[in-house]
Design an enzyme around this catalytic site. Structure first.
Site, PDB file in Angstrom:
ATOM      1  N   ASP A  91     -17.632 -97.148 -82.866  1.00  0.00           N
ATOM      2  CA  ASP A  91     -17.240 -95.737 -82.818  1.00  0.00           C
ATOM      3  C   ASP A  91     -15.844 -95.574 -82.223  1.00  0.00           C
ATOM      4  OD1 ASP A  91     -17.543 -93.029 -83.214  1.00  0.00           O
ATOM      5  OD2 ASP A  91     -18.868 -92.702 -81.502  1.00  0.00           O
TER       6      ASP A  91
ATOM      7  N   ASN B 258     -23.087 -89.237 -91.789  1.00  0.00           N
ATOM      8  CA  ASN B 258     -21.647 -89.316 -92.077  1.00  0.00           C
ATOM      9  C   ASN B 258     -21.289 -88.791 -93.482  1.00  0.00           C
ATOM     10  OD1 ASN B 258     -21.179 -92.414 -90.211  1.00  0.00           O
ATOM     11  ND2 ASN B 258     -20.832 -90.314 -89.540  1.00  0.00           N
TER      12      ASN B 258
END
Ligand code: IPE
Ligand code: IPE
Ligand code: MG
Length: 246
Positions: A18, A66
């Site tokens: 991330d 996502n």
């Protein structure tokens, strides 16, 4: 760099990669530049994990959530993925790495799916590290499809109510061929799981670092592993019992 005990490495390491977007934005660059830089980190960490002798490495590359990002970013990520697979398969062969994917492949664009199948097929005979990419992956979805399949099989009579156990549930997940993670790293300072391997991480050791994924290098990686090696995994027991077992 930290000295690592080769006997005490996690057998299965999972990583939530991330912070690519923030890495880029902090530098006034487009988010995709961060993703590109993130791919370089993937290369470094894959090679280092394989060199160290880690048996299973699972990377969270794209979540089922996502898909809701701006279309341009999704498209760029898919293109990057395809390019990565086309380019890295040769390197996986050199390093004896077997490639696998977990997630809902039906949602992936056809060309990406083809690149995935090619990489899985080409590397299927390798018996070194197993590199698994979580693509279009969501843990709750995974559990739902497992429950649905299990119900089908109970109704069909191939599984009985009494047979339902932790092992059976695990066998219906995408991760059926992979042991549960021993260690989970998340970069970028976020302290959450974001729908990753919820069932599988019941007793996983967790590690959070502020470093964004594009900046996560060998040194950072080794400190994370050293931190893991200093821990005592008790599984509900008391320290004395754990020490006697060793
Ligand atoms: C991780 O980086 C990569 C993916 C989720 C695809 P992000 O894109 O989430 O980066 P941040 O969290 O916005 O900085
Ligand atoms: C988790 O990161 C998914 C991946 C790393 C692929 P996100 O950036 O999507 O997670 P949230 O939205 O911050 O929880
Ligand atoms: Mg993020």
């Amino acid at each position: 760099m930290q000295i690592l005990d080769p006997e005490k490495l996690p057998r299965h390491l999972a990583i939530i990669m991330d912070g690519n977007g923030r890495w880029a934005q902090e530098r006034m660059l487009k988010r995709i530049v961060g993703h590109r830089k993130g791919v370089e980190t993937v290369r470094t960490i894959v090679e280092e994990s394989s060199r160290l002798g880690i048996k299973y490495l699972t990377l969270f590359a794209f979540s089922s959530e996502n898909w809701l990002r701006p279309k341009t970013e999704v498209r760029a990520l898919m293109a990057l993925l395809k390019a990565y697979l086309a380019k890295e398969t040769a390197r996986m062969m050199t390093n004896n790495i077997r490639f696998a994917v977990i997630g809902d492949r039906a949602d992936l664009p056809e060309d990406v799916n083809k690149a995935v199948t090619d990489a899985v097929t080409k590397t299927s005979q390798n018996d070194g590290m197993v590199l698994t990419l979580a693509l279009s992956y969501g843990s709750r979805k995974e559990i739902i499809q497992a429950v649905a399949q299990l119900v089908d099989n109970v109704l069909a009579g191939t599984v009985t109510r009494e047979e339902i156990s932790e092992e059976i549930i695990s066998a219906y997940l995408y991760t059926r061929e992979i042991p549960d993670p021993d260690f989970l790293i998340r970069t970028s300072g976020e302290m959450r799981i974001s729908n990753f391997l919820l069932w599988q991480i019941a007793y996983t050791e967790l590690y959070f670092t502020e470093v964004n994924w594009p900046d996560f290098g060998k040194e950072e990686f080794h400190s994370a592993l050293a931190n893991y090696q200093a821990r005592e995994r008790r599984y509900g027991l008391i320290s004395d019992q754990v020490r006697k077992r060793r």
